[in-house]
Design an enzyme around this catalytic site. Structure first.
Site, short mmCIF file in Angstrom:
data_model
loop_
_atom_site.label_atom_id
_atom_site.label_comp_id
_atom_site.label_asym_id
_atom_site.label_seq_id
_atom_site.Cartn_x
_atom_site.Cartn_y
_atom_site.Cartn_z
N GLY A 1 -17.78 17.24 66.36
CA GLY A 1 -18.44 16.33 65.42
C GLY A 1 -19.50 15.41 66.01
O GLY A 1 -20.43 15.03 65.32
N GLU B 1 -17.96 9.14 69.82
CA GLU B 1 -17.20 9.79 68.74
C GLU B 1 -18.01 9.80 67.44
O GLU B 1 -18.84 8.93 67.23
CB GLU B 1 -15.91 9.00 68.48
N ASP B 2 -17.75 10.77 66.59
CA ASP B 2 -18.42 10.78 65.29
C ASP B 2 -17.74 9.82 64.33
O ASP B 2 -18.38 9.04 63.65
CB ASP B 2 -18.46 12.21 64.69
N ASP C 1 -10.96 7.47 62.29
CA ASP C 1 -10.33 7.39 60.98
C ASP C 1 -8.96 6.70 61.16
O ASP C 1 -8.88 5.49 61.18
CB ASP C 1 -10.23 8.83 60.46
N LYS D 1 -13.49 3.80 59.80
CA LYS D 1 -12.88 3.54 58.49
C LYS D 1 -11.77 2.49 58.68
O LYS D 1 -10.63 2.86 58.98
CB LYS D 1 -12.27 4.83 57.92
N PHE E 1 -14.00 10.63 52.20
CA PHE E 1 -14.42 11.73 53.07
C PHE E 1 -15.94 11.84 53.12
O PHE E 1 -16.62 11.77 52.08
CB PHE E 1 -13.81 13.05 52.58
N VAL E 2 -16.48 11.99 54.32
CA VAL E 2 -17.93 12.12 54.49
C VAL E 2 -18.28 13.38 55.29
O VAL E 2 -17.47 13.84 56.10
CB VAL E 2 -18.56 10.88 55.19
N ASP F 1 -18.12 17.74 59.48
CA ASP F 1 -17.96 18.94 58.65
C ASP F 1 -16.93 18.76 57.56
O ASP F 1 -16.06 17.89 57.63
CB ASP F 1 -17.53 20.12 59.52
P1 IMP Z 1 -8.44 10.33 63.44
O1 IMP Z 1 -7.67 10.24 62.15
O2 IMP Z 1 -9.08 8.99 63.80
O3 IMP Z 1 -7.58 10.86 64.55
O4 IMP Z 1 -9.63 11.36 63.19
C1 IMP Z 1 -9.46 12.70 63.46
C2 IMP Z 1 -10.64 13.55 63.14
O5 IMP Z 1 -10.63 13.80 61.73
C3 IMP Z 1 -12.04 13.01 63.41
O6 IMP Z 1 -12.46 13.16 64.76
C4 IMP Z 1 -12.87 13.92 62.50
O7 IMP Z 1 -13.11 15.15 63.10
C5 IMP Z 1 -11.93 14.12 61.31
N1 IMP Z 1 -12.30 13.24 60.19
C6 IMP Z 1 -11.72 12.09 59.79
N2 IMP Z 1 -12.33 11.59 58.70
C7 IMP Z 1 -13.34 12.46 58.40
C8 IMP Z 1 -14.36 12.49 57.37
O8 IMP Z 1 -14.49 11.62 56.50
N3 IMP Z 1 -15.21 13.56 57.42
C9 IMP Z 1 -15.13 14.56 58.35
N4 IMP Z 1 -14.21 14.56 59.32
C10 IMP Z 1 -13.32 13.51 59.35
#
Ligand code: IMP
Length: 180
Positions: A49, A103-104, A107, A135, A156-157, A163
């Site tokens: 990402g 990081e992208d 979440d 977020k 969700f984005v 992606d």
């Molecule tokens: P985490 O919940 O912070 O561990 O995020 C895990 C992964 O979920 C991120 O690195 C993204 O690849 C994916 N992700 C979380 N939210 C989104 C979103 O809104 N769009 C696309 N990918 C997401």
């Protein structure tokens, strides 16, 4: 009329334009330059990402900066202790160096917590996280990123590297899922 895209079965509307993203990314690069003046930095971008964000950040940093790309992998180990995590592609020397994780999106924060503990095992001088998106409503991790380009609602984005089921990464803007 707001620009819309369809990816697989879902509809998304324009959320953050290319110009706005690039303006904020450029400012972020300047902030990093100033905070890390005189320090040896290593940028570690998390695939897939973060590839577009990492590319724009590194282009805007006007000083020596090493960058490497890694993938987070989680697999079932041979022990009964559950899952084992590793960062594939991480071969860089980190002792006495200042690591900035690119990081992208952060979440829940689960991924970044894992990444930070794996990086800390290599004994860097410091580790901070620079994320395009954060977020706050979803976050329940231990490490809130120090550098955040955009705080966004818990929706969700896609686009700009992110992606939905592997599509949408090539969009230059960010799009948000439309309510049904
Ligand atoms: P985490 O919940 O912070 O561990 O995020 C895990 C992964 O979920 C991120 O690195 C993204 O690849 C994916 N992700 C979380 N939210 C989104 C979103 O809104 N769009 C696309 N990918 C997401």
């Amino acid at each position: 009329m707001t620009k819309e895209v369809q990816i697989h079965d879902k509809h998304f509307s324009l959320f953050i334009s290319e110009e706005e993203i690039f303006g904020v990314v450029k400012k972020m690069a300047k902030q990093l330059e100033s905070d890390y003046q005189g320090k040896d930095i290593l940028l570690i971008a998390i695939l897939n990402g973060a590839f577009m964000f990492a590319s724009d950040i590194i282009k805007s940093i006007k000083r020596d900066a090493e960058i490497t790309f890694v993938k987070v992998s989680s697999y079932k180990g041979t022990q009964t202790t559950g899952r084992v995590d590793e960062l594939i592609g991480l071969n860089n020397q980190m002792e006495n160096r200042h690591v900035i994780v690119i990081e992208d999106i952060v979440d829940t924060g689960i991924t970044i917590d894992k990444v930070i503990s794996l990086i800390k095992a290599n004994d860097p001088a410091s580790v901070e996280v620079c994320t395009l998106l954060f977020k706050p409503e979803a976050f329940k991790g231990k490490h809130k990123p120090k550098y955040i380009c955009f705080e966004i609602p818990n929706k969700f984005v896609v686009g700009y590297g992110l992606d939905y089921n592997e599509l949408g990464r090539n969009l230059k803007e960010l799009y948000q899922l439309k309510e049904a």
